[in-house]
Design an enzyme around this catalytic site. Sequence first.
Site, PDB file in Angstrom:
ATOM      1  N   LYS A 117       4.178   8.992   8.921  1.00 32.00           N
ATOM      2  CA  LYS A 117       3.958   8.391  10.246  1.00 32.00           C
ATOM      3  C   LYS A 117       4.970   8.879  11.298  1.00 32.00           C
ATOM      4  O   LYS A 117       4.838   9.988  11.788  1.00 32.00           O
ATOM      5  CB  LYS A 117       3.879   6.869  10.105  1.00 32.00           C
ATOM      6  N   ASP A 152       9.269   2.775  -0.122  1.00 32.63           N
ATOM      7  CA  ASP A 152       8.228   3.480   0.623  1.00 32.63           C
ATOM      8  C   ASP A 152       8.381   3.069   2.084  1.00 32.63           C
ATOM      9  O   ASP A 152       7.964   1.985   2.487  1.00 32.63           O
ATOM     10  CB  ASP A 152       6.845   3.121   0.075  1.00 32.63           C
ATOM     11  N   TYR A 173       0.860  -1.187   0.000  1.00 30.88           N
ATOM     12  CA  TYR A 173       0.000   0.000   0.000  1.00 30.88           C
ATOM     13  C   TYR A 173       0.889   1.227   0.000  1.00 30.88           C
ATOM     14  O   TYR A 173       1.875   1.294   0.724  1.00 30.88           O
ATOM     15  CB  TYR A 173      -0.886   0.011   1.255  1.00 30.88           C
TER      16      TYR A 173
END
Length: 424
Positions: A267, A239, A144
């Site tokens: 995050k 990522d 994702y």
Amino acid sequence: MIKKRSEELFSKAKSFFPGGVNSPVRAFRSVGGTPLFIRRGKGAHIWDADDNEYIDYCCSWGPLILGHANDKVVEAIKSTAENGSTFGAPTELENQLAELVISNHPYIEKMRFVSSGTEAVMSAIRLARGYTGRNKILKFEGCYHGHTDSLLVKAGSGLVTFGNTSSAGVPESFVAETIVVPLNNPDAVEQAFLQFKNQIACVIIEPVPANNGLLMQTNEFLGFLREICSQNKCLLIFDEVISGFRLGFSGAAGYFDIQPDLITFGKIIGGGLPVGAYAGSSEIMSFISPEGNVYQAGTLSGNPVAMAAGIAQLSQCLRPNFYHELESKTYTFVNRLNSISNKNRLFRVFSFGSIFWIAFTDREIIRTAEEINPASMSFFRDMYHKLLEQGIYFGPSGYEVGFVSAAHSLSDFDCTLSAFDKSF
Ligand SMILES: *Cc1c(COP(=O)(O)O)cnc(C)c1O
């Protein structure tokens, strides 16, 4: 367990927001029932609107590596906000966070702050296209990368496929630029490079895929990606929105000692406030506007409050032994969980650093999305509610991983283990 207030709030929220939420997984659709409305958090614990207390392993899906309301982070946010929250002009705090990151992360030279992981990935892809002058991108089924159009794709039926959109509203023509292959499969990647010679701008991967279970990749596979990208003058993007600052300060790049061309962050980097970033060599980053002609901008990018929160969090992560302690306590916790699972043989816990995933499987290891049995999710649903009743909070989906923070204590683990014991 009383959920009266959460139920009232949810029913009101449904009149304001689609599905009652501002991000879909929060709605509890995959486990059923009413989502808890959280009132406050401190350390590893959260309290819902009915004042039920939980040990939290969701940790806002990863950002809270120090737990909730860490004293230094809260202090930094308060004292910075008193002097204004955004100017749309440079501030010294941007330099400070960038220096903290770049001087402790050997795989990057320059960076650009944005406001979310999605934005970081979207911008890194544009940069890869601008830098290489190519259009196609290659991604892996089971990774994702946020909700950017060209990445909301899932694999079709062949080994190398153009994705099918996984969301309405994404034009077929966008998806035609995205190639999707299975994880852990060098042949599929090679075939894609043969089929689309000199057309692939970048390969993007979560080096530790943690958004669809925890799909551990081998060092060999990641090294193979590095090599094939270099041979084809295509950029390799890690990522690291989850793995960055989680698997050690230099993330998966450091863990595997692989130099990607671009790394995306989110995050943890924002200390619980909205921050993302993308980073790479000075040469590649010089293609970004205003130095280069790849445009990317942001009104709130690098705002001082978010920078201060990031600095306060990351400087605590740089304490000697921080990651060692976090990982060794997770390791002990996971081993104890696995000894429960050895008794009942229903589930298995996979972990990487302070990330763990409870899988209802008898496989020794799971490396690809298709190795996850969707039917096993019904076990997760049952377990979820049993644990919730006993004050243990996980992200409400069996495809989501759990996170251990520096604030989780031995007694939190003891409570969690006895809740597991009772549930099975
Ligand atoms: C969470 C996540 C994103 C998206 O970040 P947002 O801040 O939610 O936009 C992108 N990539 C990975 C690997 C993520 O885990």
